[in-house]
Design a protein around this motif. Structure first.
Motif, PDB file in Angstrom:
ATOM      1  N   GLU A  35       0.537  -0.758  -0.134  1.00 21.43           N
ATOM      2  CA  GLU A  35       0.101  -0.079   0.012  1.00 21.43           C
ATOM      3  C   GLU A  35       0.773   1.511   0.043  1.00 21.43           C
ATOM      4  O   GLU A  35       0.901   2.219  -0.944  1.00 21.43           O
ATOM      5  CB  GLU A  35      -0.906   0.036   0.480  1.00 21.43           C
ATOM      6  CG  GLU A  35      -1.228   1.192   1.095  1.00 21.43           C
ATOM      7  CD  GLU A  35      -2.607   1.939   2.354  1.00 21.43           C
ATOM      8  OE1 GLU A  35      -3.348   2.586   2.478  1.00 21.43           O
ATOM      9  OE2 GLU A  35      -2.414   0.617   3.698  1.00 21.43           O
ATOM     10  N   LEU A  39       1.903   4.478  -3.090  1.00 20.15           N
ATOM     11  CA  LEU A  39       2.024   5.896  -2.771  1.00 20.15           C
ATOM     12  C   LEU A  39       2.817   7.007  -3.597  1.00 20.15           C
ATOM     13  O   LEU A  39       3.127   7.625  -3.816  1.00 20.15           O
ATOM     14  CB  LEU A  39       1.854   6.578  -1.532  1.00 20.15           C
ATOM     15  CG  LEU A  39       0.056   5.898  -0.853  1.00 20.15           C
ATOM     16  CD1 LEU A  39       0.764   6.155   0.504  1.00 20.15           C
ATOM     17  CD2 LEU A  39      -0.475   5.936  -1.212  1.00 20.15           C
ATOM     18  N   ALA A 124      -4.218  14.368   0.680  1.00 20.46           N
ATOM     19  CA  ALA A 124      -5.502  13.523   0.245  1.00 20.46           C
ATOM     20  C   ALA A 124      -3.733  12.540  -0.299  1.00 20.46           C
ATOM     21  O   ALA A 124      -3.779  11.967   0.207  1.00 20.46           O
ATOM     22  CB  ALA A 124      -6.318  12.855  -0.382  1.00 20.46           C
ATOM     23  N   ARG A 125      -3.300  13.318  -1.243  1.00 25.77           N
ATOM     24  CA  ARG A 125      -2.268  12.295  -1.893  1.00 25.77           C
ATOM     25  C   ARG A 125      -1.018  12.332  -1.489  1.00 25.77           C
ATOM     26  O   ARG A 125       0.214  12.282  -2.210  1.00 25.77           O
ATOM     27  CB  ARG A 125      -2.184  12.832  -3.671  1.00 25.77           C
ATOM     28  CG  ARG A 125      -3.298  12.991  -4.192  1.00 25.77           C
ATOM     29  CD  ARG A 125      -3.269  13.384  -5.816  1.00 25.77           C
ATOM     30  NE  ARG A 125      -2.017  12.830  -6.488  1.00 25.77           N
ATOM     31  CZ  ARG A 125      -1.766  13.523  -7.615  1.00 25.77           C
ATOM     32  NH1 ARG A 125      -2.785  14.469  -8.198  1.00 25.77           N
ATOM     33  NH2 ARG A 125      -0.792  12.168  -8.125  1.00 25.77           N
ATOM     34  N   TYR A 147      -7.623  11.660   7.022  1.00 29.39           N
ATOM     35  CA  TYR A 147      -6.759  11.594   7.301  1.00 29.39           C
ATOM     36  C   TYR A 147      -6.523  10.144   6.595  1.00 29.39           C
ATOM     37  O   TYR A 147      -7.518   8.440   7.366  1.00 29.39           O
ATOM     38  CB  TYR A 147      -6.591  11.429   8.636  1.00 29.39           C
ATOM     39  CG  TYR A 147      -4.824  11.384   8.934  1.00 29.39           C
ATOM     40  CD1 TYR A 147      -3.635  12.119   8.359  1.00 29.39           C
ATOM     41  CD2 TYR A 147      -4.347  10.573  10.177  1.00 29.39           C
ATOM     42  CE1 TYR A 147      -2.332  11.975   8.669  1.00 29.39           C
ATOM     43  CE2 TYR A 147      -3.136  10.157  10.026  1.00 29.39           C
ATOM     44  CZ  TYR A 147      -2.003  11.446   9.292  1.00 29.39           C
ATOM     45  OH  TYR A 147      -0.681  11.230   9.920  1.00 29.39           O
ATOM     46  N   ARG A 148      -5.835   9.698   5.771  1.00 28.02           N
ATOM     47  CA  ARG A 148      -5.558   8.590   4.633  1.00 28.02           C
ATOM     48  C   ARG A 148      -5.779   6.865   5.853  1.00 28.02           C
ATOM     49  O   ARG A 148      -5.696   6.368   6.231  1.00 28.02           O
ATOM     50  CB  ARG A 148      -4.168   8.317   4.040  1.00 28.02           C
ATOM     51  CG  ARG A 148      -4.046   6.908   3.879  1.00 28.02           C
ATOM     52  CD  ARG A 148      -2.882   7.086   2.869  1.00 28.02           C
ATOM     53  NE  ARG A 148      -2.324   7.867   2.122  1.00 28.02           N
ATOM     54  CZ  ARG A 148      -2.565   7.915   0.423  1.00 28.02           C
ATOM     55  NH1 ARG A 148      -3.775   6.703   0.113  1.00 28.02           N
ATOM     56  NH2 ARG A 148      -2.399   9.363  -0.367  1.00 28.02           N
ATOM     57  N   TRP A 149      -4.702   7.666   7.629  1.00 24.73           N
ATOM     58  CA  TRP A 149      -4.478   6.529   8.303  1.00 24.73           C
ATOM     59  C   TRP A 149      -5.410   6.036   9.183  1.00 24.73           C
ATOM     60  O   TRP A 149      -5.157   5.827  10.747  1.00 24.73           O
ATOM     61  CB  TRP A 149      -2.682   6.717   8.810  1.00 24.73           C
ATOM     62  CG  TRP A 149      -2.040   6.756   7.802  1.00 24.73           C
ATOM     63  CD1 TRP A 149      -1.268   7.918   6.698  1.00 24.73           C
ATOM     64  CD2 TRP A 149      -2.035   5.959   7.045  1.00 24.73           C
ATOM     65  NE1 TRP A 149      -0.905   8.135   6.449  1.00 24.73           N
ATOM     66  CE2 TRP A 149      -0.807   6.466   6.033  1.00 24.73           C
ATOM     67  CE3 TRP A 149      -2.148   4.952   7.330  1.00 24.73           C
ATOM     68  CZ2 TRP A 149      -0.567   6.001   4.256  1.00 24.73           C
ATOM     69  CZ3 TRP A 149      -1.834   3.756   5.269  1.00 24.73           C
ATOM     70  CH2 TRP A 149      -0.909   4.408   4.357  1.00 24.73           C
TER      71      TRP A 149
END
Length: 164
Positions: A35, A39, A124-125, A147-149
């Motif tokens: 994952e 990114l 976000a990226r 938040y991605r996490w």
């Protein structure tokens, strides 16, 4: 060749993907290395191998122990085709611990006050969580936003940085 390591933190595992030169290319509160590698911009992607620790592990531990500026000098390598996003990521690194800003203020700091959505997209990226502190950017009303996490991690980071 990229190398990666995972450490335990108060909010779960944190994995760093680092270049041979010691620059962080991806980081996040996960053990899912594929994952994280997804990114990394294709121009910066290489095979990765596990190591016991990377050059960035010690500054992260110092940050977690309360030295909130320990991660500031750690080099990062982020790449995107968009000039605004590259600039926004550099600006994001200047947001101080304990002094979060809104997406609107972040867009202003990035030189494009009307580009609030683009500023949110930069958050976000962001492939290098913690080092490029997207967790320090909040919704205009002051709420956490995304938040991605996970919002629990974002909330913990903000509390840690505020001294609460």
């Amino acid at each position: 060749m990229l190398k990666y390591s995972t450490m335990d933190t108060p909010v779960g595992p944190f994995t760093l993907v680092v270049s041979a030169a010691g620059a962080v290319r991806a980081a996040g509160f996960t053990t899912d290395v594929p994952e994280l590698l997804s990114l990394v911009h294709p121009m910066l992607l290489e095979p990765a191998r596990a190591v016991d620790a990377t050059e960035a592990d010690e500054p992260v531990r110092a940050y977690l122990d309360g030295d909130l500026t320990a991660i500031d000098a750690v080099p990062v390598e982020q790449h995107t085709a968009g000039a605004f996003m590259r600039h926004a990521w550099r600006v994001m690194r200047s947001i101080k611990p304990g002094a979060p800003v809104t997406y609107t203020a972040f867009a202003e700091l990035s030189g494009r006050p009307a580009a609030v959505r683009a500023a949110a997209a930069a958050c976000a990226r962001n492939p290098v969580a913690l080092f490029t502190p997207c967790h320090r950017v909040l919704r205009t009303d002051g709420s956490l936003g995304g938040y991605r996490w996970g919002l629990e991690v974002k909330e913990w980071l903000l509390k840690h940085e505020s001294g609460d």
